[in-house]
Design an enzyme around this catalytic site. Structure first.
Site, PDB file in Angstrom:
ATOM      1  NE  ARG A 113       0.380   1.377   4.528  1.00 20.27           N
ATOM      2  CZ  ARG A 113       1.187   2.218   5.119  1.00 20.27           C
ATOM      3  NH1 ARG A 113       1.867   3.117   4.420  1.00 20.27           N
ATOM      4  NH2 ARG A 113       1.375   2.191   6.430  1.00 20.27           N
ATOM      5  CD  GLU A 212      -1.922   6.653  10.276  1.00 21.85           C
ATOM      6  OE1 GLU A 212      -2.349   5.686  10.930  1.00 21.85           O
ATOM      7  OE2 GLU A 212      -0.709   6.884  10.135  1.00 21.85           O
ATOM      8  NE  ARG A 216      -2.064   4.935   4.804  1.00 19.04           N
ATOM      9  CZ  ARG A 216      -1.805   4.601   6.065  1.00 19.04           C
ATOM     10  NH1 ARG A 216      -2.105   3.396   6.497  1.00 19.04           N
ATOM     11  NH2 ARG A 216      -1.235   5.452   6.875  1.00 19.04           N
ATOM     12  CB  CYS A 258       1.977   8.647  10.915  1.00 19.88           C
ATOM     13  SG  CYS A 258       3.167   7.872  12.020  1.00 19.88           S
ATOM     14  CB  THR A 260       6.101   5.792  10.555  1.00 14.98           C
ATOM     15  OG1 THR A 260       4.676   5.785  10.429  1.00 14.98           O
ATOM     16  CG2 THR A 260       6.499   5.913  11.999  1.00 14.98           C
ATOM     17  NE  ARG A 267       1.840  -1.990   6.958  1.00 15.85           N
ATOM     18  CZ  ARG A 267       1.662  -3.256   7.338  1.00 15.85           C
ATOM     19  NH1 ARG A 267       2.697  -4.005   7.681  1.00 15.85           N
ATOM     20  NH2 ARG A 267       0.450  -3.787   7.392  1.00 15.85           N
ATOM     21  NE  ARG A 296       2.749  -2.220  11.066  1.00 12.94           N
ATOM     22  CZ  ARG A 296       2.230  -1.138  10.508  1.00 12.94           C
ATOM     23  NH1 ARG A 296       1.017  -1.188   9.980  1.00 12.94           N
ATOM     24  NH2 ARG A 296       2.885   0.000  10.464  1.00 12.94           N
ATOM     25  CD  GLU A 301       0.394   1.403  13.722  1.00  6.52           C
ATOM     26  OE1 GLU A 301      -0.635   1.923  13.273  1.00  6.52           O
ATOM     27  OE2 GLU A 301       1.438   2.034  13.959  1.00  6.52           O
TER      28      GLU A 301
HETATM   29  P1  ADP Z   1      -1.472  -0.231   6.976  1.00 11.44           P
HETATM   30  O1  ADP Z   1      -0.862  -1.366   6.259  1.00 11.44           O
HETATM   31  O2  ADP Z   1      -2.370   0.523   6.069  1.00 11.44           O
HETATM   32  O3  ADP Z   1      -0.456   0.557   7.693  1.00 11.44           O
HETATM   33  P2  ADP Z   1      -2.530  -1.979   9.092  1.00 11.44           P
HETATM   34  O4  ADP Z   1      -1.224  -2.416   9.624  1.00 11.44           O
HETATM   35  O5  ADP Z   1      -3.565  -1.582  10.089  1.00 11.44           O
HETATM   36  O6  ADP Z   1      -2.452  -0.733   8.122  1.00 11.44           O
HETATM   37  O7  ADP Z   1      -3.106  -3.131   8.163  1.00 11.44           O
HETATM   38  C1  ADP Z   1      -4.315  -2.962   7.518  1.00 11.44           C
HETATM   39  C2  ADP Z   1      -4.961  -4.276   7.160  1.00 11.44           C
HETATM   40  O8  ADP Z   1      -4.214  -4.904   6.129  1.00 11.44           O
HETATM   41  C3  ADP Z   1      -5.047  -5.250   8.299  1.00 11.44           C
HETATM   42  O9  ADP Z   1      -6.278  -5.928   8.256  1.00 11.44           O
HETATM   43  C4  ADP Z   1      -3.934  -6.212   7.993  1.00 11.44           C
HETATM   44  O10 ADP Z   1      -4.125  -7.493   8.537  1.00 11.44           O
HETATM   45  C5  ADP Z   1      -4.004  -6.252   6.482  1.00 11.44           C
HETATM   46  N1  ADP Z   1      -2.785  -6.748   5.871  1.00 11.44           N
HETATM   47  C6  ADP Z   1      -1.543  -6.237   5.971  1.00 11.44           C
HETATM   48  N2  ADP Z   1      -0.673  -6.957   5.257  1.00 11.44           N
HETATM   49  C7  ADP Z   1      -1.377  -7.971   4.690  1.00 11.44           C
HETATM   50  C8  ADP Z   1      -1.051  -9.046   3.822  1.00 11.44           C
HETATM   51  N3  ADP Z   1       0.197  -9.253   3.397  1.00 11.44           N
HETATM   52  N4  ADP Z   1      -2.046  -9.873   3.457  1.00 11.44           N
HETATM   53  C9  ADP Z   1      -3.321  -9.687   3.858  1.00 11.44           C
HETATM   54  N5  ADP Z   1      -3.687  -8.678   4.653  1.00 11.44           N
HETATM   55  C10 ADP Z   1      -2.735  -7.829   5.064  1.00 11.44           C
HETATM   56  N1  IOM Z   2       1.133   5.350  11.870  1.00 11.34           N
HETATM   57  C1  IOM Z   2       0.573   5.271  13.156  1.00 11.34           C
HETATM   58  N2  IOM Z   2      -0.717   4.674  13.126  1.00 11.34           N
HETATM   59  N3  IOM Z   2       1.434   4.770  14.244  1.00 11.34           N
HETATM   60  C2  IOM Z   2       2.845   4.805  14.071  1.00 11.34           C
HETATM   61  C3  IOM Z   2       0.794   4.937  15.517  1.00 11.34           C
HETATM   62  C4  IOM Z   2       1.714   4.961  16.748  1.00 11.34           C
HETATM   63  O1  IOM Z   2       2.319   6.001  16.998  1.00 11.34           O
HETATM   64  O2  IOM Z   2       1.767   3.909  17.458  1.00 11.34           O
END
Ligand code: ADP
Ligand code: IOM
Length: 343
Positions: A113, A212, A216, A258, A260, A267, A296, A301
Site C-alpha cells: 500500500r 489515517e 491508502r 504520521c 513513519t 508498506r 506486526r 498495527e
Molecule cells: P497499513 O498497512 O495501512 O499501515 P494496518 O497495519 O492496520 O495498516 O493493516 C491494515 C490491514 O491490512 C489489516 O487488516 C492487515 O491485517 C491487512 N494486511 C496487511 N498486510 C497484509 C497481507 N500481506 N495480506 C493480507 N492482509 C494484510
Molecule cells: N502510523 C501510526 N498509526 N502509528 C505509528 C501509531 C503509533 O504512533 O503507534
C-alpha cells in the site's frame, strides 16, 4: 497546557524526543491552517503505548515543528531531513523482488500500500468536515475513471451494513473502526461520514478514503508474487496521479499524517506462517533488523500474531525508493523462510 508528563514506562518516540525546553519553544506556534503542537502530540499524550505518538496536521507542520519531528524522522528512517532528499521510483521494470516462496508453503498473501494526501488540503487530523467531504468527492470521482482490472465500485462507510463491514475487516480489506490512536489525533471526527472503500471485482485493488491518510492505495492477493502486486499498484498510482494532485515535498517525499509514512508512504507486507521462528523471537527479530523489516500482528498495527502467522513488512519508507523497499522486503522474507526450514 504545561509541559506534559509521561508514565515512566513510556517508550514512544514522542516521549523520548520532547524535552521541556523544546515544548516551551514550540507550544505557541500555529500553522496557517491553525494546527498547534498540542494537537500534534495529543495522540501520544493520551496513548503512552504509541510507538511514535505524533500526527501532522498539514504540510507546514513538518517545517514549523521540525525541531521535534526531524529527530523522530531521522531515528525512524535513518534519513537526515536537513541534508538529504527523497527519491521515488515505482517503475516495476526496476524491481528485483523474486517470489520468496515459489512452493507456496509459507506466504499466505502479499499486500503493498501507499498513502497519499491531496495537495491544497490540510491532512486528516486538521481537515474540516466540509473539506473531508470534498476530498471524498474528488477521490471517488477519480476512481470512477479507472478501467480494466482496476475498475470497481466506491462504497461509502455510511450506510454500509454491519455484517458487510465486519466481513471486510476480518478478511483484511477494510480499516478497523474506533482506533484509539487515530481517535485522539482527531482523525475519527464525524465518523463514518466521508470515509469509504473502493475495490475492484476480486479485491486485488483497493483504496481506503479518509482513514489515517486521505488515500491508502492498496494492491493485494494470495501468494507471494511481489512483482505482480507491485506492478498493479504502480499502474493504479500512475492512473490516479493523472486525475489528482498529491502532496509531495522535495525533501520528505509524499506527505503523510504520521512521520513513519513519509517518503514512499509504502508498506509492502506478507502474511507469513513462521511457527518455529515465532518460538524464537530473538532470531526472528535479528533477521528482521538486518533487513529493516517490521513485525506486526495478523490484524495490522497494534495487533497480535495468531496461529504462528505474522505480518512482515519494510520498516523504512523515506530515503529509499519504492522498488528498493519492496526488494529489501523480498530478500528478508526469503531469509526468514530459509531459517524457518532449518529450525
Ligand atoms: P497499513 O498497512 O495501512 O499501515 P494496518 O497495519 O492496520 O495498516 O493493516 C491494515 C490491514 O491490512 C489489516 O487488516 C492487515 O491485517 C491487512 N494486511 C496487511 N498486510 C497484509 C497481507 N500481506 N495480506 C493480507 N492482509 C494484510
Ligand atoms: N502510523 C501510526 N498509526 N502509528 C505509528 C501509531 C503509533 O504512533 O503507534
Amino acid at each position: 497546557m504545561p509541559y506534559p508528563t509521561f508514565p515512566s514506562d513510556c517508550s514512544s518516540a514522542l516521549c523520548r524526543h520532547l524535552s521541556p525546553e523544546l515544548y516551551a519553544r514550540l507550544k505557541d506556534l500555529k500553522t496557517r491552517y491553525g494546527y498547534t503542537l498540542d494537537q500534534l502530540i495529543r495522540s501520544g499524550m493520551e496513548n503512552p503505548d504509541s510507538s511514535i505518538g505524533v500526527y501532522a496536521g498539514d504540510e507546514e507542520s513538518y517545517r514549523l515543528f521540525a525541531p521535534l519531528l526531524d529527530p523522530i524522522i531521522r531515528e525512524y528512517h535513518g534519513f537526515d531531513p536537513e541534508k538529504e532528499r527523497h527519491r521515488s521510483d515505482m517503475d516495476p521494470a526496476h524491481l528485483d523482488a523474486p517470489d520468496p516462496d515459489p512452493e507456496g508453503k509459507y506466504v499466505l498473501s502479499t499486500r503493498i500500500r501507499v498513502g497519499r494526501n491531496l495537495h491544497c488540503f490540510p491532512l486528516g487530523a486538521n481537515l474540516a468536515r466540509r473539506e473531508r467531504l470534498i476530498v471524498e468527492c474528488l477521490v471517488s470521482d477519480a476512481l470512477k475513471s479507472l478501467g480494466g482490472d482496476l475498475a470497481g465500485t466506491y462504497y461509502p462507510l455510511e450506510g454500509m451494513d454491519d455484517a458487510t463491514k465486519a466481513r471486510l475487516i476480518e478478511d483484511h480489506f477494510l480499516f478497523k473502526e474506533g482506533d484509539r490512536f487515530l481517535e485522539s489525533a482527531g482523525l475519527n471526527r464525524d465518523w463514518p461520514e466521508g470515509r469509504g472503500i473502493y475495490h475492484n471485482h476480486d479485491k486485488s485493488f483497493l483504496v481506503w478514503v479518509n482513514e489515517e491518510d486521505q488515500l491508502r492505495i492498496i494492491s493485494m492477493e494470495p501468494g507471494a508474487d511481489i512483482g505482480r502486486v507491485f506492478e498493479r499498484l504502480s499502474r493504479a498510482v500512475s492512473a490516479l496521479e493523472r486525475k489528482l494532485s498529491f502532496a509531495y515535498d522535495e525533501r520528505l517525499g509524499y506527505l503523510s499524517s504520521c512521520p513513519t509514512n513519509l517518503g514512499t508512504a509504502m508498506r509492502a507486507s506478507v502474511h507469513i506462517r513462521l511457527p518455529k521462528l515465532g518460538e524464537d523471537m530473538e532470531t526472528f527479530r535479528e533477521i528482521c533488523d538486518r533487513y529493516e523489516l517490521q513485525i506486526r500482528g495478523i490484524h495490522g498495527e497494534h495487533s497480535e500474531s495468531e496461529g504462528g502467522i505474522y505480518d512482515v513488512s519494510n520498516r523504512r519508507r523515506l530515503g529509499i525508493t519504492e522498488v528498493e523497499a519492496a526488494g529489501e522486503m523480498a530478500r528478508g522474507v526469503r531469509e526468514l523462510i530459509e531459517k524457518e526450514k532449518r529450525l
